[in-house]
Structures are given as structure tokens and as C-alpha cells.
Enzyme design. Sequence first.
Site, PDB file in Angstrom:
ATOM      1  N   TYR B  37       0.853  -1.204  -0.102  1.00  0.00           N
ATOM      2  CA  TYR B  37       0.020  -0.056   0.066  1.00  0.00           C
ATOM      3  C   TYR B  37       1.028   1.444  -0.035  1.00  0.00           C
ATOM      4  O   TYR B  37       2.094   1.373   0.619  1.00  0.00           O
ATOM      5  CB  TYR B  37      -0.824   0.183   1.316  1.00  0.00           C
ATOM      6  N   HIS B 193     -13.495   2.015   5.021  1.00  0.00           N
ATOM      7  CA  HIS B 193     -11.955   1.362   4.753  1.00  0.00           C
ATOM      8  C   HIS B 193     -11.773   0.339   5.975  1.00  0.00           C
ATOM      9  O   HIS B 193     -10.828  -0.321   5.929  1.00  0.00           O
ATOM     10  CB  HIS B 193     -10.922   2.112   4.412  1.00  0.00           C
ATOM     11  N   ARG B 223      -5.348   7.755  -8.946  1.00  0.00           N
ATOM     12  CA  ARG B 223      -4.433   6.850  -8.260  1.00  0.00           C
ATOM     13  C   ARG B 223      -4.914   5.145  -9.002  1.00  0.00           C
ATOM     14  O   ARG B 223      -6.141   5.204  -9.311  1.00  0.00           O
ATOM     15  CB  ARG B 223      -4.509   6.146  -6.961  1.00  0.00           C
ATOM     16  N   LYS B 317      -7.927  -9.895  -0.766  1.00  0.00           N
ATOM     17  CA  LYS B 317      -8.200  -9.590  -2.122  1.00  0.00           C
ATOM     18  C   LYS B 317      -9.041 -10.799  -2.624  1.00  0.00           C
ATOM     19  O   LYS B 317      -9.302 -10.696  -3.829  1.00  0.00           O
ATOM     20  CB  LYS B 317      -6.924  -9.187  -2.840  1.00  0.00           C
TER      21      LYS B 317
END
Lengths: 202, 354, 320
Positions: B37, B193, B223, B317
Site C-alpha cells: 500500500y 475502509h 491513483r 483480495k
Amino acid sequence: MSNFSFPESIKSRPTYARLEPRAGKSYLFVADAEGAEAIIDLASNDKSLMSKSHVIYIPKNTGKKYTLQLEKLNINQLYIGPSYSAAQSRLRHTLVSSHMGLQLYLSGTEGLIGQAQRDAMVAGIPHTAIQSEHRGSIGRRMQCVHCKGITEDVDIDPYVCSHCGLSLFVRDHYSRRLAAFQGVCIDAEEPGNIPTAVELYK
Amino acid sequence: MTIQFNDETFRGAYTFKNSEWALKRFPFPFHEDSYMYSVNMEQHKGGPAGSIYEKRFDVDEHYLSEMRDRAEVLKEDPLRCQSLPNMTLAGWDLLELIMVSKSEDYPDMFELQRKGDKWRWINKPMGIDDSFTFLDEATLPFGPMEYITRQTQGDFVVLDQRDENLWMDAGMVTTQADWSLDFDIGMNFFEWHAPVPKAHEMGIFVRALKFLLNVQQGAPARRLNWTMTVNPLLDTSPENYHKWGTQKRTITANNIGEKQHLRVELQTFFRLPRSNALVFPIRCYLASFDDLMTVPKWGRRLHRVIRDLPEELATYKGFIDNRPMMLDYLSKFDDGKPTSNGIWPDRETEPLRD
Amino acid sequence: MSGSEKINVKVSKIVLLNDLVTRFEFKRIDGELFPTFSGGAHTIVEMKDGGITRRNPYSLMSDPMDQHSYAISVRRDDEGRGGSLFMHNNVKVSDDMVLSYPVNLFSLDLRAKKHLMIAGGIGITPFMAQIKQLDRSHGNWELHYSARSPSLSAYADDLVSMHPNDVHMYYDSENKSIDLENLLDGQPLGTHLYICGPKGMIDWAVGQAVNLGWPNEVIHYEEFLAPKPGKPFQVMLSASNKLVSVGETESLLEAIEREGVDAPYLCRGGACGQCETVVIEAEGEFIHMDHWLEDKEKLSRKKIMPCVSRFDGKTLVLDR
């Protein structure tokens, strides 16, 4: 003792503190079951508070355990009702006819705190300005993310959605707007592979 | 019109495919051979001609099919598009931003005529020609945000800015990487988040929020983010997880190149002038492993990134179970040679000499 | 790049509103439309004042819907460093100037069931734009505006004649002041409070509301601190290796910029936090003027906001 100390969790999970007296123009309490203890504790710290307060109390499974004590507190306006949904129109009416300066105190189960917080936010109180203290059951109000149905007082993981019947795992992800934690299908990738349910926080 | 639109599906028979043109401009998200990250923000002010960075809102060959897929999702579940009452003005801001940008960036496809608050919007690819009164919801078939995002690729999240935080108070979300707008709407930046592992402890969200609170009018930012999806399924929603979840277990050594897709999000951020809200478009691009491997640099790099990714991230993920099979496949495309910096294919210069 | 995007404009109109306040209107030189903005936004006006480039923030007070011109109102401050004096004395119609894109640090909370606005003197300007924005969406608002006297109350006549039921005037010269306690007491749940005016007024209104149990989240205020003049001092910029003298009427930020060192900023009024700068070494007294740094940070002597704060002492070394 009706206090439970929740382990540290993700940032969307609500946290609770002890109720404390705060400056204001009027005072509204909403509590269920053991949540009455938080009111009784606060009242013993600040004797004058109750004579200016409106208390909405739902005993749930505690029967008359706390009602007698509450009745002795010299509360200006005390309502004891059978369920949150029965009390809801009274609460909403009280909120819309209140003025700025109202202090709102919530105590009891997470389900009660969450639902009253939601009604108060709709009426215009920022959620951060509402005090809430958890007492009693650690059962949760869960939303099935698939069918959107709410299952109350869930204290096992995984649990079966009371609407669509899917087996759901209990997340700490929490929505103030829905007043519910999120339940997600546990066997979506391998249908039928469902672990045995365990009690929450055991 | 310069773009040939595909007629394809993102469900059922999965007829989605990338042309050579689409693959060439695919936003491969790894600028080096590893991934962690970071607050990888940069200004969103154009980019190389033909690249997905060039226009404010990229339109590509998947446009019409993606809009068809979105309409199907909304028919099944209208809760995928919601706007809290305080966000109507921001919805008009977004409509204005997209209409102005698209009509300037793609004049052959989109046209905007304005006489005071009487507006006419022509979307040629979708066959739309509507006249309406700006700021009058009664003159549009949907709310302003829903109206324009039914005509624009990518998900849209509209954030209200108050109390030094950003609040997800509106959105059109049908191509999401497994999160629910209906559940998350109303949350602040840290709350929505919350399920992301590690990044909170690293201070990523504190820094990202500080950056986003200061995104100014006329100075958008962008981004890339990424994940993995089995089959070119745009709507990987939690709502339907019990329906698509089994697809994740259909990967075999024989079909992985065709079925496994890298899913890349181009995230952009624009300050909305009339409401002071922030819009966060999340545009999803998909490419199969087989297609990606036609670019030697991407083949080498993807293997190294997936191999070295921390377990928590692979779990978050959603591909931890499939990782061994992915590595079996990807390792065949990694000859150990060094790669050049940056995300572009660099076909002419790769491989770099040892 | 520091600050936000820039717009080249020409002064199209100058209107003297009273002895102290003048309105300046601008048109774009390139003939394009101005960006729209949200009520409460400000623009930074660049002024070439001799060798110094001053950049002062002023609230946009024109209609946010009007993309053909921008307007600001400037109160002359005879004691100030000269920015407002420059606007009043040197700026003429058809002069070229540079404005920044709008930035809003005082926006409306559109969840509010009612917007209660308290203005003092020139603090009326952001409300001018907010009222136009709210009118357009049929918003529920009420303005309480206090000024020294009827002759020094910019825009009061217009406001009262257009909104006779929603605008309430209070004049010091008539010994009339806002009865805030009573005003706050009756407000319906969901009311948000907005205050713009001198520091004393903001402190008073915020204090009253907090005492009456209003949550912080519904109390909004904007106070632009004009950088105050002060004793000249020297500063060492360590990253760019420059020794800079800060003059009596320029701010530390302006002096840094004069030396060609790029430093971030947005509000230039001690409010937004953008220009926060790390102090490497300091021997002397900090004169902190901002309301961004926490008291703890001010005491730590490790940070300074160069847009409004100064220094009095022997050595100051900044990481810039």
C-alpha cells in the site's frame, strides 16, 4: 455485572463509554433491559438530572427487575413499553418536537442503541453527540447482505438468516444507517461447507 | 465515431474480450516488481495520447455493454444507486462535470447545449437526446447522479466533506470489488475502509484523507488500485456473493489463463464546485491472464508481485486459495530477467539486459 | 505548485459601499466562464505592491450561480499591513489582477434542517453567497447581523428588503445586540449555527452554544486572521539554504515566497493547515497567531504556520 468489555476491533465497529452528565436544555433517555442500570448509576451521581428527564424504557426479558427502581428515581416523564417498535412513534415524536440543546442518552443492548441512534440522527442529532453505554446481552442486530432482512439478538456465529435461510458469518462491519452489523454467506464458495456455530466472544 | 463498441456480456456466457487496442492501453497497476500500500496519488491532468489517463472520463470499446450491464443490475437491485437527501446538489455538480468534460473531450459522441438553465444533452452512442432544466429534478427521468452515471463507465461515490472527514453519502455502485453501497452509505472515510487489513496501522488512510480533503477545484487527482476476479464479472457484489462465489472454485490449470482476470481500478478525485463535495469515480478495467502475458514485461512482473504479496493482502483480495495455481501459470512467463520501472509495456526495450 | 489554480482577471467595477467597505468586481480576461463555487468559499487575491506580492483571502460574495463575474468586499484596515489599503488606494477599474480558484473552508452543512447565521460587520460577506445558494434550493435560513451603525452595515438594506422575515439587524449605535441565549434556546433539533465576524464575537457565540448543549458538529465559524504587522526578523531556510529577512509589513510566508522558495498554502489566514512548517532550530519567542496548531504543538516549538505567525529572537531555522 452487566458490563462487557468488547475486544478492540475495526474502525466501523461502534464503541461505548459510561454515560456522564453534560450541559443541556433537556434530557432524553432510551434504554432496554440491563440498560436501566446505566440510568440508575447516572442518577445516583447527579440527583437533579432525573426531574428534567424523559425516559423511554423497554424491560425486554428483565421483567420487573428494574422498573420499580426507575419509578423511585423521580423521573419527570417515565414510559415503560413492551418493545422498541412499540416505543418508536413516541420517540420520533419527542425528537421532532425537541429543541437544540437536547441531550440524548442510550443504554442497553447494541440493537436498542443502534436503532435509537438512527432515529435521532434522522431528527438531526450528530451521532457523535449521542452518549451510549452498552449493558447486558452481547446479542447483535444483524443484516443479511443478500436478502437485506434483519435478524435480532444474534449471539452465535455463523447464524441462519431468519428471512432467506442462508448461513451467514457475523462481521464487525457496522452500518449506523441500518443500525445493524453485516452478515455474509459463509458457504458461498463451497455450498454446504458450514462450520459449527459458536457463541460470540466465547 | 472513432471507437468500435463491443457487443459483449459480463455474466452468463461471458463474451467480454479486449481488442489489441484495449490491451495496449490497459492500466497495468504495478510500477515495480513488488506491491505494498502507498498513497500513490498524482494529478489527473491528462496523460499519453490514447492512454486511459488522457481524458477526464475515459470512454472505451466496452462502453455500451457496460451500460447495459449496469441497467440490468439496477433492475434487479435498485439499492445499488442511492443518494442521501443532502447530496442532490452534488449530484447536479457531477452531472455538470461529466457532461461538460465528455462533450469537450469527445465532441463526436457527446454534445451539450446550454442556454441559461435550459440544457440539452445528446449522447450519440446510447441514442439519448434529452432537454431539461438544470437544478430542477422534476425535468429528468432519474435523480441527476443516477441519470448521468447510467451513461458513464465506472462506479461513482460522492463524498460530503465536513468535520475534517469525508462521508460517503451518495453513490452508483455496480462494478465493485466486493463491497456494498447500501451497507456503507453514510460512513466516513475510516469506517468504509475499516475491513482493509494493515493499511490503518501503516497510517495510509490518515495520509490519504489529508490529501483528499485538500483536493481543489480544477486540480483533480488519481491513483490505481487492483484485485483479482475469476471470469470477467463486473458485478462482484456482496449482495450476490452467494451466487457468484462458486465461480472462484472453477479455476483449473487448463482454464486459468482464460478465466483469471486482473481487475484494475482507475480511481480519480474531483472537487465539486457548487456543493464542495468530492466525487470519487472508480473505473474498472479487466484483462485475462492470457492477454496480459502477451506483454513480456507484465508477465515477468505479475509473477513476482503475486508470489511476494503478504498473505493478509492475498486473503483480503480474495485469491489466497487460488494463489498456488496462479503461480504455477505465471512462473512460466518469468525468465528472471530485470524489468523497467513504470507501468507501461515498453515492448521495444524489454527485456532489459542483465 | 502552491495554492490552487489561478485565474487572470480585470477589475470591472469598484463600488464604495460606505466609509470603510468597497466592493470589487472582476471579469475574466480570457472571456471564459468563471468556475461555480459553493457559498462560503474564498478566493486569494494577488496584489503586486512594490516589491512584495501580497496574497489576501476574501470571501466570494457574488451569486454562486453567476459565472460571468466574481465579487469581493474589502474593509479598509488602517492598522493592517497594507493589503486592504492597497485594494482601496491603488486598485483601479480595468487593472489586471490574479485570483485563485475558489476554496471553501466555511461551507454549509446541507443536512441541516435550518441554517442559523450570525454575522458581525464585514463577516457578512460569506453569508451573501450562502443566502443566494440556499434561496435557490428553498433552504430554511435566518440571518442575525450586527454592525456598528446603519451607515456602516454593508448590504443591510438589500438584505432586509429582499428577505424582510429572515434578516434581523442589530446596531451598536442603537444599543441593540443579539439576544443569543434566547435565540439559541428555541431552535428546532437539526439546526446548524454559522458565525462569521470578529474573534470576540465568534468566541462569544461558540461559548454560548456549547454551554447550551449544542454539539460541536453543528457549530461552524470562519475567522480570517489578517496577518498582523510585527517586528522584522530573520529566518534560515534550511532545505533551500537561504537566509531571509522578514519585513515589518510582510508575513513570513510572503518573505519565503519573495525569495523564490515554493511553499504550500491555501487560506493564508491560519485556518487550513496547509502551510504547516517544521522548525529545526529556534532561539527566541514564537508569536503564534493561527488557530490550526494545537496548544500542545505550539508549546513544542517544533511547528509554525508562516501565513500568520511570526518570531522574535536570535535564530529561527525552518525545514523549507
